[in-house]
Scaffold this motif. Structure first.
Motif, mmCIF file in Angstrom:
data_model
loop_
_atom_site.group_PDB
_atom_site.id
_atom_site.type_symbol
_atom_site.label_atom_id
_atom_site.label_comp_id
_atom_site.label_asym_id
_atom_site.label_seq_id
_atom_site.Cartn_x
_atom_site.Cartn_y
_atom_site.Cartn_z
ATOM 1 N N HIS A 443 0.856 -1.103 -0.032
ATOM 2 C CA HIS A 443 0.018 -0.101 -0.161
ATOM 3 C C HIS A 443 0.895 1.198 0.007
ATOM 4 C CE1 HIS A 443 -3.540 -2.379 1.019
ATOM 5 N NE2 HIS A 443 -2.738 -3.284 1.698
ATOM 6 N N VAL A 444 0.612 2.181 -0.713
ATOM 7 C CA VAL A 444 1.715 3.309 -1.124
ATOM 8 C C VAL A 444 1.054 4.514 -0.956
ATOM 9 C CG1 VAL A 444 3.126 4.221 -3.124
ATOM 10 C CG2 VAL A 444 2.666 1.809 -2.623
ATOM 11 N N ILE A 445 1.601 5.696 -0.525
ATOM 12 C CA ILE A 445 1.540 7.062 -0.535
ATOM 13 C C ILE A 445 2.374 7.805 -1.250
ATOM 14 C CG2 ILE A 445 0.951 9.184 0.921
ATOM 15 C CD1 ILE A 445 -0.139 7.194 3.203
ATOM 16 N N PHE A 446 2.282 8.538 -2.137
ATOM 17 C CA PHE A 446 3.036 9.665 -2.581
ATOM 18 C C PHE A 446 2.447 11.073 -2.181
ATOM 19 C CE2 PHE A 446 5.098 6.402 -5.048
ATOM 20 C CZ PHE A 446 6.197 6.720 -5.544
ATOM 21 N N GLY A 447 3.314 11.901 -1.929
ATOM 22 C CA GLY A 447 3.080 13.288 -1.620
ATOM 23 C C GLY A 447 4.060 14.464 -1.644
ATOM 24 N N TRP A 448 3.603 15.544 -1.811
ATOM 25 C CA TRP A 448 4.417 16.862 -1.809
ATOM 26 C C TRP A 448 4.064 17.916 -1.068
ATOM 27 C CZ3 TRP A 448 1.280 14.625 -5.421
ATOM 28 C CH2 TRP A 448 0.027 15.363 -5.903
ATOM 29 N N MET A 449 5.046 18.872 -0.867
ATOM 30 C CA MET A 449 4.993 20.228 -0.390
ATOM 31 C C MET A 449 4.191 21.191 -1.431
ATOM 32 S SD MET A 449 5.433 19.537 2.848
ATOM 33 C CE MET A 449 5.370 21.489 3.250
ATOM 34 N N ALA A 450 3.303 22.099 -0.747
ATOM 35 C CA ALA A 450 2.663 23.021 -1.937
ATOM 36 C C ALA A 450 3.616 23.953 -2.651
ATOM 37 C CB ALA A 450 1.759 23.909 -1.037
ATOM 38 N N ASP A 451 4.889 24.193 -1.877
ATOM 39 C CA ASP A 451 5.976 24.924 -2.738
ATOM 40 C C ASP A 451 7.298 24.295 -2.652
ATOM 41 O OD1 ASP A 451 4.216 27.310 -3.400
ATOM 42 O OD2 ASP A 451 4.233 27.581 -1.082
ATOM 43 N N ASP A 452 7.185 22.895 -3.005
ATOM 44 C CA ASP A 452 8.173 21.942 -2.777
ATOM 45 C C ASP A 452 9.484 22.202 -3.549
ATOM 46 O OD1 ASP A 452 9.065 19.850 -1.317
ATOM 47 O OD2 ASP A 452 7.533 18.478 -2.173
ATOM 48 N N GLY A 453 9.272 23.135 -4.644
ATOM 49 C CA GLY A 453 10.451 23.261 -5.781
ATOM 50 C C GLY A 453 11.030 24.577 -5.557
ATOM 51 N N VAL A 454 10.586 25.355 -4.413
ATOM 52 C CA VAL A 454 11.002 26.919 -4.117
ATOM 53 C C VAL A 454 12.600 26.934 -4.081
ATOM 54 C CG1 VAL A 454 10.940 28.717 -2.813
ATOM 55 C CG2 VAL A 454 8.838 27.989 -3.701
ATOM 56 N N ASP A 455 12.792 25.907 -3.214
ATOM 57 C CA ASP A 455 14.318 25.855 -2.807
ATOM 58 C C ASP A 455 15.134 25.145 -3.722
ATOM 59 O OD1 ASP A 455 14.272 27.451 -0.532
ATOM 60 O OD2 ASP A 455 13.386 25.493 0.298
ATOM 61 N N PHE A 456 14.444 24.707 -4.914
ATOM 62 C CA PHE A 456 15.427 24.306 -6.112
ATOM 63 C C PHE A 456 15.164 24.933 -7.306
ATOM 64 C CE2 PHE A 456 14.021 20.893 -2.991
ATOM 65 C CZ PHE A 456 15.084 20.151 -2.699
ATOM 66 N N ALA A 457 14.648 26.099 -7.294
ATOM 67 C CA ALA A 457 14.696 26.923 -8.323
ATOM 68 C C ALA A 457 15.837 28.041 -8.690
ATOM 69 C CB ALA A 457 13.361 27.846 -8.104
ATOM 70 N N GLY A 458 17.002 27.437 -8.303
ATOM 71 C CA GLY A 458 18.073 28.502 -8.497
ATOM 72 C C GLY A 458 18.216 29.672 -7.739
ATOM 73 N N SER A 459 18.961 30.507 -7.925
ATOM 74 C CA SER A 459 19.119 31.725 -6.951
ATOM 75 C C SER A 459 17.903 32.717 -6.865
ATOM 76 C CB SER A 459 20.332 32.465 -7.265
ATOM 77 O OG SER A 459 21.643 31.830 -7.422
ATOM 78 N N ILE A 474 16.206 27.104 -13.234
ATOM 79 C CA ILE A 474 15.644 25.937 -12.565
ATOM 80 C C ILE A 474 16.660 24.733 -12.654
ATOM 81 C CG2 ILE A 474 13.755 24.222 -12.554
ATOM 82 C CD1 ILE A 474 11.844 26.442 -12.979
ATOM 83 N N PRO A 475 17.175 24.364 -14.045
ATOM 84 C CA PRO A 475 17.001 24.977 -15.283
ATOM 85 C C PRO A 475 16.326 24.090 -15.992
ATOM 86 C CG PRO A 475 19.020 23.474 -14.917
ATOM 87 C CD PRO A 475 18.316 23.426 -13.633
ATOM 88 N N ILE A 476 15.527 25.004 -16.888
ATOM 89 C CA ILE A 476 14.701 24.424 -17.986
ATOM 90 C C ILE A 476 15.362 25.066 -19.532
ATOM 91 C CG2 ILE A 476 13.079 24.119 -16.593
ATOM 92 C CD1 ILE A 476 11.393 26.276 -17.740
#
Length: 683
Positions: A443-459, A474-476
């Motif tokens: 049985h599995v749960i996947f989840g994330w924070m509402a702003d999970d990527g903020v600290d991975f968005a570069g400077s 980010i980079p994209i």
């Protein structure tokens, strides 16, 4: 090596005088009505339940753990006794009228001794055989401040191992247990077969890692056990507790299971579960792969499997049920959970899995869910790494083995990637399409924070940073940046703070493109193909601190009425911001409650996580909550409604906040634009 020396020096300490469930002749079940209000925890007395015997024998048995029978004039009888009795009746075969020995003399003129039941305090013939409540006078301590007094020590015998830990106010604690024989560099670990007498009073060294100084070492494969229950050999398996097996994050380059954030005491005492936290090898020592046919990588992942095998072999002696193990982890720990769900040697070692903030998508985030071949890993990292540390000619592996670990771990291109090695990982991604190995009984749960990527968005943008440059950080790809800017799907706020408005868009793109979209797609595809027994998803919309390489962005603004921050005001719900809630460790001096919702929200979160470990359903049963006296959680969940699983056509995502609610799949158009649609894994 310091922890190894201490382990040998201390291996006999406490093993003679420390109490055991065997010497007491009974299970030891620590019971506390833990409302998670840390400043007042010590005001709630703990009791230790032992099995039926005469009053005199009960006194003697309590004395074997350095205690008396629980006094009737303490706080336990003022506030918590009825909840405890109700839970014992609910959880075991105890009758609602069952009586228990409590504090009092073993000799009375009339031959009667004090007992307690749901009817209150009364007396019974001192010769009757009744279960008893022993006191627990061990002090309340925060993690890493364990009282090492001999009085609190307790020993567990598991097969040929004798492991001496301790207890505090809220749990039994066994710290720094070696679960593996120390492996040579770039060899796979094996379950521990070393000296049988183990001191588990203090945490072991964390694993050698980037930037580490004292307290880090290559001999680091330790685990920690927090438990409310120590059984005797004859205890039926039905009495054992669910096990929650924590895998820490840290980008596969840092972190440790002994981090104070992961202290399991609160989760154990409120959830009535067993918590295990582990170390595993990191960076180049844990993930180097070479195209030499021998060094095949995934050593850190294999360590996690070794730890799971140790747990299966020994956890019943610590009160845990090996058939109800839930692996859970965050960030790189969630990436580990994802990998273990598809790792043939791990399948069958766990029944539940929770992946909290599994990275997937843009750039480096993809490496946590899309695995390199060994040849690709060499091209991306290992080749450059070998040159950086001066081993580019001659016998590469021999050269690497001769270097200090600090040189290896701090190299700019030190490998940190999971790879398809043919044994631990056999496919380049988790098979949620039904086409490869997967833990189908989990049985599995996947989840994330509402702003999970903020600290991975570069400077954080500067005064001259354009929106395009910010997004590309980010980079994209530039063409994708153009699509984002020309779309109305990521509108830029207009708050008057131009820099923050720019970053709001960047953070949202990063969250969707590195967490939300592909975690949703994972859940959606697994449901479509019936890969797992059940699948649940969530988004955390309330956070406390978290990973913050950009200072100050993860905390709500302070106000005169909320000096520690007002969560009702806008702020970023950052990566790792759920951890203090789901481990239940708020309220300590460095983690003050910010408003009237932090405490009840933590109660709900702990109850939900523990419910999943017990039943593989994150909805705690009303009967359980009533028996535990968790009225606050019961009232909140009754008002908010059930968390629906990912098969739901209306609300497959649970938004965890105060209040919580259900939601449809999120950001569908945005995910389509970014190239990570809901059906991403279906072909």
């Amino acid at each position: 090596m310091l922890s190894a020396l201490l382990l040998l020096l201390c291996s006999s300490l406490g093993s003679v005088r420390a109490s055991t469930s065997t010497t007491v002749g009974s299970d030891l079940w620590m019971l506390l009505h833990n409302d998670l209000d840390w400043p007042t925890t010590s005001e709630h007395d703990t009791t230790i339940l032992i099995s039926a015997r005469s009053h005199a024998d009960a006194l003697a048995s309590c004395a074997k753990i350095g205690e008396d029978l629980t006094p009737t004039n303490g706080t336990f009888f003022k506030s918590d006794i009825q909840d405890t009795l109700a839970y014992l009746s609910f959880q075991s075969d105890a009758s609602r009228t069952q009586r228990y020995w409590v504090g009092g003399s073993s000799t009375h003129n009339n031959g009667l001794c004090p007992v307690v039941s749901t009817s209150g305090i009364s007396t019974a013939a001192c010769t009757e055989n009744l279960p008893a409540f022993c006191a627990n006078s061990a002090p309340n301590r925060v993690s890493n401040q364990t009282d090492l007094s001999e009085k609190w020590r307790v020993t567990v015998q598991s097969e040929d191992l004798s492991i001496t830990g301790t207890r505090d106010h809220i749990s039994f604690r066994f710290l720094g247990i070696p679960y593996a024989n120390e492996p040579a560099r770039w060899t796979y670990s094996s379950v521990y077969t070393g000296p049988p007498n183990i001191s588990a009073l203090t945490f072991g060294d964390r694993c050698a890692q980037v930037g580490a100084g004292a307290g880090a070492d290559e001999n680091c494969l330790f685990l920690n056990i927090f438990t409310p229950f120590l059984p005797v050999a004859s205890t039926p398996s039905s009495a054992l507790k669910p096990v929650m097996f924590w895998i820490h994050g840290g980008a596969f380059t840092g972190g440790e299971g002994s981090d104070a954030v992961y202290d399991g005491g609160s989760l154990v005492s409120r959830g009535d579960v067993v918590v295990v936290t582990i170390n595993y090898r990191l960076g180049a020592l844990g993930f180097l792969a070479l195209d030499d046919g021998v060094t095949n990588g995934n050593f850190g992942l294999a360590d996690q499997i070794t730890a799971l095998n140790w747990v299966h072999e020994h956890i019943a002696s610590f009160g845990g049920d090996p058939s109800r193990v839930t692996i859970f982890g965050q960030s790189a720990g969630a990436g580990s959970v994802r990998a273990l769900l598809g790792s043939p040697p791990a399948i069958g070692l766990f029944a539940g899995a929770i992946a909290q903030s599994n990275l997937a998508g843009f750039a480096f985030a993809s490496t946590y869910s899309e695995y390199f071949t060994i040849e690709q890993e060499v091209a991306v990292a290992a080749g450059a790494f070998i040159d950086e540390v001066g081993c580019g000619s001659g016998e590469t592996l021999e050269c690497l083995r001769a270097l200090p670990w600090q040189t290896l771990q701090n190299a700019p291109d030190a490998p940190k990637f999971l790879v398809v090695d043919g044994k631990f990982l056999v496919r380049d991604r988790l098979s949620v399409d039904g086409q490869g190995p997967a833990a189908s009984n989990a049985h599995v749960i996947f989840g994330w924070m509402a702003d999970d990527g903020v600290d991975f968005a570069g400077s954080f943008p500067g005064s001259g940073t354009t929106q395009a440059a910010s997004i590309e950080g980010i980079p994209i790809a530039a063409n994708l940046t153009t699509l984002v800017l020309n779309s109305d799907l990521f509108p830029r706020p207009s708050t008057g703070n131009d820099t923050l408005d720019i970053f709001n868009v960047t953070g949202r793109v990063a969250t969707d493109g590195e967490f939300l979209c592909l975690d949703q797609a994972t859940a959606h595809s697994s449901v479509l193909h019936n890969v797992f027994k059940s699948m649940w998803t969530y988004q955390f919309d309330r956070s406390y601190g978290g990973f913050e390489p950009i200072p100050g962005i993860c905390d709500p603004p302070a106000t005169p009425t909320h000096p520690f921050g007002d969560p009702s005001l806008p702020y970023f719900q950052c990566h790792s911001g759920e951890l203090n809630f789901m481990f239940g460790n708020l309220g300590q001096a460095s983690l003050p409650f910010r408003d009237e919702h932090d405490l009840p929200f933590s109660q709900v979160t702990v109850d939900v996580w523990a419910s999943f470990a017990r039943t593989f359903n994150p909805n705690p049963s009303p009967a359980f909550l009533a028996a535990r006296g968790f009225a606050g959680t019961a009232a909140a969940l009754a008002q908010w409604g059930l968390w629906q699983d990912a098969r739901s056509t209306e609300a497959p995502v649970r938004v965890l906040d105060w209040p919580s609610r259900g939601s449809a799949w999120m950001e569908g158009n945005q995910c389509d634009l970014l190239g990570f649609p809901l059906n991403f894994y279906e072909n």
